[in-house]
Each structure stands twice: as C-alpha cells, then as structure tokens.
Design an enzyme around this catalytic site. Structure first.
Site, PDB file in Angstrom:
ATOM      1  N   SER A 155     -37.978  30.889 -45.386  1.00  0.00           N
ATOM      2  CA  SER A 155     -38.027  29.738 -44.503  1.00  0.00           C
ATOM      3  C   SER A 155     -36.778  29.846 -43.639  1.00  0.00           C
ATOM      4  O   SER A 155     -35.665  29.943 -44.173  1.00  0.00           O
ATOM      5  CB  SER A 155     -38.041  28.456 -45.338  1.00  0.00           C
ATOM      6  OG  SER A 155     -38.354  27.359 -44.521  1.00  0.00           O
ATOM      7  N   GLU A 156     -36.927  29.858 -42.306  1.00  0.00           N
ATOM      8  CA  GLU A 156     -35.801  30.267 -41.466  1.00  0.00           C
ATOM      9  C   GLU A 156     -34.669  29.252 -41.437  1.00  0.00           C
ATOM     10  O   GLU A 156     -33.601  29.535 -40.909  1.00  0.00           O
ATOM     11  CB  GLU A 156     -36.251  30.646 -40.052  1.00  0.00           C
ATOM     12  CG  GLU A 156     -36.809  29.534 -39.224  1.00  0.00           C
ATOM     13  CD  GLU A 156     -38.328  29.552 -39.226  1.00  0.00           C
ATOM     14  OE1 GLU A 156     -38.923  29.954 -40.250  1.00  0.00           O
ATOM     15  OE2 GLU A 156     -38.917  29.153 -38.199  1.00  0.00           O
ATOM     16  N   ASN A 157     -34.883  28.066 -42.020  1.00  0.00           N
ATOM     17  CA  ASN A 157     -33.772  27.131 -42.138  1.00  0.00           C
ATOM     18  C   ASN A 157     -32.821  27.492 -43.283  1.00  0.00           C
ATOM     19  O   ASN A 157     -31.858  26.760 -43.530  1.00  0.00           O
ATOM     20  CB  ASN A 157     -34.275  25.687 -42.288  1.00  0.00           C
ATOM     21  CG  ASN A 157     -35.311  25.517 -43.369  1.00  0.00           C
ATOM     22  OD1 ASN A 157     -36.149  26.400 -43.574  1.00  0.00           O
ATOM     23  ND2 ASN A 157     -35.269  24.421 -44.079  1.00  0.00           N
ATOM     24  N   SER A 164     -29.814  33.736 -41.875  1.00  0.00           N
ATOM     25  CA  SER A 164     -31.270  33.680 -41.850  1.00  0.00           C
ATOM     26  C   SER A 164     -31.823  34.458 -40.657  1.00  0.00           C
ATOM     27  O   SER A 164     -32.794  35.208 -40.786  1.00  0.00           O
ATOM     28  CB  SER A 164     -31.718  32.218 -41.775  1.00  0.00           C
ATOM     29  OG  SER A 164     -33.070  32.102 -42.115  1.00  0.00           O
TER      30      SER A 164
END
Lengths: 217, 218, 218, 217
Positions: free
Chosen positions: D47-49, D89
């Site tokens: 999840s790119e967060n 990320s």
C-alpha cells in the site's frame, strides 16, 4: 603536538558550542574538544557512520564490535541517542542540520577555502565525509597547528593543495590564534596567552585584519 | 520471497565484471562471511562500491589484498595500504566519491532515480568533468546514479521474507546498499520465523532482499 | 533541543506567506491539533505542501475549507470538493506533483540537495516547462527541491530531545516532512523522558525537530 | 459494473501473479484481484502510503485509525508486514521492486500509453501515486471495462486524455478480453467466454493483432 597545546585548542573549540548544539568532530585534534565542554552545556555529538548521541570510549573489555565512531574507535552512546543509515546521516550533514563541525586542515586560506584531504604524490586517503561536512554544517571550524612541522604557515593567501570545499570555513582555531573568516578577509580575534601580535603575524602567510580589540585565550 | 543459501553459493553467483555494492563502515557491518567465501572462491575482476576500503585483514580489504578488485567507487582508503599500492601500480581504478554523494548515488539507483544535484564537491576536483546545474543562483553538481549487480550486506536479524533489522552503528550503509542491488544478498546473525519481527522495527523491507546467508560465528 | 509548546503558540508562529510541509495521508497521521489551532488562530495566505488535500472536515482539508490556503503542492485532491471549487474559482493555485516526486523533492530540501532526476512524469503534462536530462540514452525530468518554512507533523511518541516514533500507516510522509522544515513542529501522542526510547526504534532523530506539541485526545 | 463481471476480471488479474510476487493494486476494480489469489500462491500487497503486507479489512468495530490503505479504507496487516515512510514507499515503486501494479484506466492506446487521472473540465483528482507506479513497476496491468458507459471503446489508437505515462502498459484485462502490449502493437490473447472475435474487434477502436491461437477466459 604537546598535550597542553592540544588541551588549549580543545578548550577553545569547546567555547564555540551553545547548549543544545549538535556537533560533528573530525578525527584527531578536533575530538579533543569533547573533553572540555563547559558545565551546564549539553552538546550532542554526531558520528557520520550513523549515530547521534555519541558517548565516550567504553571501559576496556566492554567494547561492542558494532559501536564505533567515524574514526573506527570503539565508543558508547548516551541516553537519547539514535541510530540511522548513512544516507540519513549525510542528509543531516548536507542539509544544514548540524550546528558546528570541527575539522583538521593541511591548509586554509583567506577566502575560507579548506584543503584537508589530499597531498598529491603522497598517500591518498580519500575525502570520506569531509566535503559534505564542510559544505553542509551551519558553522565550519578548522582546528590545527598554526604552522606545519617545517615551521611554515598553514594559513595562506591561497591554498595550493586540492580543496575540500570552497569558501566554507567560518573560524580557524590554532595553537597561536583564533581567526574569523569574513567576507572582507581574516579577522584576528584572539591570541594565545604569552604571544605577541607580531608573533602571530609573522607565523601567518595570509593577510590578517587586526581589529582594535584582540583578546587573549 | 527469499532463499537461504550457503556462503559458497553466494560467491558462485558473482561473475567477473560484476558491480558489487557492499555494506559496512571500516569493516563494522561488513558481510565478512560472504567476503571470506568470495576469497575462497577466487572471484576476479570485481567492481566494488563501498564507503571505505576497510582494513587489509577485515571487510572488503581482503578482496583488495587478494587482487580480486579491478575498480572501486569509494570515499575513504586511509586504512588500507594495499589499495594505495595497487592504485599506484595501475592495477586498480579508483573513483573517489564524497561519502554523502556516494550514499545518494547508490540510493538513487535503488529508488529508480537518474541522479541528484548536490553542492558537495563544487570547486574541487570532484567537480571535474561533471555538469553544473544552477537553480535560483545556486550551483549544484549533477551526480548520477551508481548501478550495481549485487548488493552484499550485513544485517542483524532477518525473517524468512527477508525483512531485516540492524544493530547499532553496524547499520551504516547497509540499508542503502540493500535497496540498490539487482540481486541483494544479506548476511545475518539470526533468521527468525515470519511474524517474529515487529512491523515497526523492520528497517529494510524484505522486498529489497533476494537471498539470506547465516553469518559465521565470530 | 526541543521546547514543548501549546497548539496556540505553534499557530502564532506561522505567518502569512509561510510555506508549510504538512504530514499525513488522507488525514491519517495529520497533525490535527495544530491544524485546529491554526483554524482557531485564523492563519492566512498559506502555501501547503501535502500528499493529499484530505477531507473537508479532517486533516488539511480544514485549512482549505476555512480559506486559509492560497497555494498548494499536492498529489491528490479527489476527496475534497472545497479545494476543487476554490481552484476553479481562481482562489487557490495548485501545482499537482506525482506523489513519489513530491516526496523526493521535499526530502531533497531537507537533505541539502538541489533536486533529483526522475523518469516519472515524462511524456505527461508534469514534464511541461521542465528540463529533461538524458543519461546513457535514458531521459529524466529534473525536479527541484521544495523548500518549506515549517514542517508540521504527527508522530506517536517523542522524548524530550525530539526523537520520534510513529504508529503503523500514520508514519507515511511525516518523517520526510520532518527533515524539510526550517522549523519542525511535531504533534505527538506521548512525551517520554530522555533514555526511554530505544536508539534503534527512533525513526526521526531529534535533530530534525524544534518544537513538540501534545495531541488532543481524540 | 455487475458483480460477476468484477469477479471475472478480478480472477483473471489474479492469474498473472506468481508465488512470492509483490503487488500494488489500485483502488476500485483492481482490488477485486485480492479476492481471487489461487491456493498456494502467496502474494504480498503493497500500500503506497507505507506498508508491505496489507491484509483484509478488519471486522467491524476493530478498525485501527492508523491502519489504512492508499484508498483511505481501514485494513489489517499480515505476519511479515513492514511499515515505512512515503519516500521509501516510492523508492520501492519507482525503483522497479514491485513485480506488478494493477490500475484502472480512462483510456489505453496501442502504444501502451495510459490515461487514468484527468478529464479536462471535470473534477481534477490529481495523479496521486499513479504516475510513479506506472513508470516503475516491473509489470503494468490495466484492469477496466472494455467500453465506457456510452459504449465507446476505451482501447484507442491514440489516447486523447492527458497521459499518466507513456508506453508503460504491459497487459490490458477487461470484461471482454485480455490484450498484451508489445512493440508491434496490441496482441489479443484471450476472449471472455461467450463472446466472439468479432464482438471484441467491434468494441475496440485500436488495431488488434490476432494471433493464431486466442484462448477463452
């Protein structure tokens, strides 16, 4: 260098630090400053291999193989220390988060240029972290003997050795004098106890600006 | 996912001409077990990307002493006379890189960047032959990403997904080198089961790691 | 060293025209206590540097709804109709920045870099007006560092030196924004004594932090 | 989109993943793939967060306010997960460490161009992380309905909307077909069960290269 000279320079460097400062000390003479931090002043030392809060050498037999400073010597860390990777360490350095860095020098000149990493034809140790430190620290202090072992001035009109950085030195502390680098040139701020103005001028190739008041240290 | 292999298997993967980003700082945090296996295996013609050339009997210094290195990008060589001698004899090509610049250039490769702009090195021989970019009146050197085929690193603990933790100042360049290897081999003190590491304590996510090697006792 | 201040004191430091790098991702990990104090204080003419414009009633969305923001560098505004309306009405200037590029540009400022070279955005409107640098046949956009006056971030625990830890995905942009503030103000859930944090668990070293604020219960 | 179409596309996407793959799923239709990972295949979702090892939605009442995915929805994490900052990320994303990313699209064209973030004159949501994902992932899969709500092809000779990235799409999975993007153009690889070659060709503005063997899915 004689022990008392080292101590004198170390003590004078230490006076530059304010309470709460983050400081990086180069190997050799600059580390002497750590022994002279005044009572009531808390300074946090960075070690560029990835530590804020470097502490003193551990007692013999209590060395930890994974705890060294940037000179390769065993150290400890103080409460409130933190570990991080080398990229973060140099983000701290280059990003002007370090209040003061103290480095040795082969030569400094009146434009604030520093040469401290390379003597052509001799051993080439590499610049390590010195170029980043001198480029990024808020205050760059050079600590060295005023003259080399042949008695020649290390404070020059113009550096002749390959530079570490251009125009970045703020303060020069030697066994003879404290000299501030300003836009107009080198201001002589302090003279070591027992020396005359003439002694310092003679031992300095660079032009010195002599203000009305020069203190003794 | 990661595979656990032997030091000899790691050494056998590395071919002449390969570019190796090797972690450690003056041999602290260096992957000694992998290095020893390479010495035993007799790897040749290596390019190494390292903070320092370490000591003649510790860290990457052993690769130098055994004449396995043909070129290096390095920031400090003051503790290793062998590399100085080989350089003077024209046996090894050296590019000296300021330590902060070295870390950013390695990180850039791992992060898919072409390079970075840094003020470090301006007005010095480091700037020679490099493009200077001026932004709002300030000069910067354009420093390009340093590619590597393998990252050889040392961590403290790994889980079986390759998530890594480090120990004290042995962390140093290892997490950065780990990002940059097309293949990353991590030597670790201990391998634990998946789920035994707290997700908050992982420093290098397993996605960067391909192989694990258990460090020899030392 | 850090000083512990009140939310109102933090808001009072921030002047019209200041550039604020604010942590959080869709309001998770946003410094809500500081934001609320700014709304109460009525700060004006702010430039915000944020991953997302959050929700109208959560995160930096509140600054937008209260017309405190004159310009923004942001990667995502899909959850906030107010910012869309203000943009269409010409009340707010928006620079849309790809999220990864935004993080590198903010990090570059904190790390003393002038910028970075990235392939992201090539061939799109993001590339318009930007310099393209070609390295070994590959094109990259030159993306410059994004300066900020203040970083306003949210962390989990702080010690009294400003060392910070984060919690789960509330970490997001906070450690990066923290590096980049000329002045960094961290809102935290808990302030502990020096020595209570393990040096290995610190994510943001205290050197990046100037002020601490205790978060309101929520 | 009808539930069975979503499931069909999700199941087909999931077949692209190999055991041990690291995958980033865009919001909306692509997340459907997570429900169809075959037995014996372990896929780790980013999840790119700032999370590797994203798990399913938590049971109601057990949401953690600090645990969301990039769409803002509450999630859990699996054993072996790790948290990191947004720069790391996107270093993972842009540095080609993600094996596959799956995104929705407004338009794709026969040069592998993708437009999925902006319709001029309408709401401008911003590109978020999409440009980095499409630029950096080892394999870029577009998952979408073959035609828009007016029945017009979304697979074009040339995108007309502002691009997300140029020439980066590798595979297109729709409710009608699976299409591979190659240097020579778009290869039709599979047709949805119940459709004819003619159905797909008619619904596609782009030129399709029809190999001898086209499978059904």
């Amino acid at each position: 260098m004689a022990l008392d000279k080292r101590a004198m320079i170390g003590a004078r460097i230490a006076k530059e630090f304010k309470d709460g400062d983050y400081v990086n000390l180069g190997i050799g003479l600059p580390t002497e400053a750590a022994n002279h931090i005044p009572e009531g002043i808390n300074v946090i030392f960075q070690s560029e291999n990835g530590l804020l809060g470097a502490g003193p050498k551990p007692p013999e037999g209590q060395e930890d193989k994974d705890m060294i400073n940037a000179g390769g010597g065993y150290i400890t860390c103080i409460p409130g220390a933190s570990f991080f990777d080398s990229a973060t360490s140099f983000a701290i350095i280059r990003g002007s988060h370090i209040d003061a860095t103290v480095l040795g020098a082969l030569q400094v000149d009146q434009e604030g240029n520093l040469a401290n990493w390379l003597i052509p034809g001799k051993m080439i140790p590499g610049m390590g972290g010195a170029m980043d430190l001198v480029t990024g620290a808020k205050k760059v202090i050079v600590a060295m003997e005023h003259c080399d072992k042949y008695g020649k001035s290390k404070i020059l009109k113009k550096c002749t050795l390959p530079l570490t950085a251009k125009g970045k030195v703020n303060l020069i502390i030697t066994d003879m004098a404290v000299i501030e680098v300003c836009a107009e040139g080198l201001y002589l701020r302090e003279i070591a106890a027992g020396l005359t103005l003439e002694n310092v001028i003679q031992a300095t190739e660079a032009e010195l600006i002599i203000p009305e008041r020069v203190n003794t240290f | 996912m990661v595979q656990i292999i032997s030091p000899a298997e790691a050494a056998a993967m590395i071919k002449p001409g390969n570019r190796l980003a090797i972690g450690g700082f003056l041999a602290v945090g260096a992957p000694e077990t992998i290095i020893d296996a390479m010495v035993e295996n007799g790897n040749k013609d290596l390019h190494i990307i390292v903070i320092a050339s370490d000591w003649e009997d510790r860290g990457v210094g052993k690769l130098v002493v055994n004449k396995m290195v043909k070129s290096a990008q390095v920031s400090h060589m003051g503790t290793n006379k062998a590399i100085q001698a080989q350089m003077n004899a024209g046996e090894i090509d050296i590019e000296l890189v300021p330590q902060g610049t070295l870390m950013e250039r390695v990180r850039a490769f791992g992060a898919g960047l072409g390079g970075i702009l840094t003020p470090t090195g301006l007005g010095t021989i480091v700037a020679e032959g490099k493009q200077i970019i001026t932004l709002e009146g300030k000069d910067y050197l354009l420093e390009t990403a340093i590619p590597s085929d393998f990252a050889l690193i040392k961590a403290h603990k790994a889980d079986k997904l390759g998530n890594l933790t480090y120990r004290k100042t042995a962390r140093n360049s290892n997490p950065i080198m780990a990002m940059a290897g097309k293949i990353t081999i991590a030597e670790v003190d201990e391998i634990v089961e998946i789920g035994e590491l707290d997700p908050e304590e992982v420093i290098t996510p397993g996605i960067f790691v391909n192989y694990l090697i258990l460090a020899k006792e030392n």
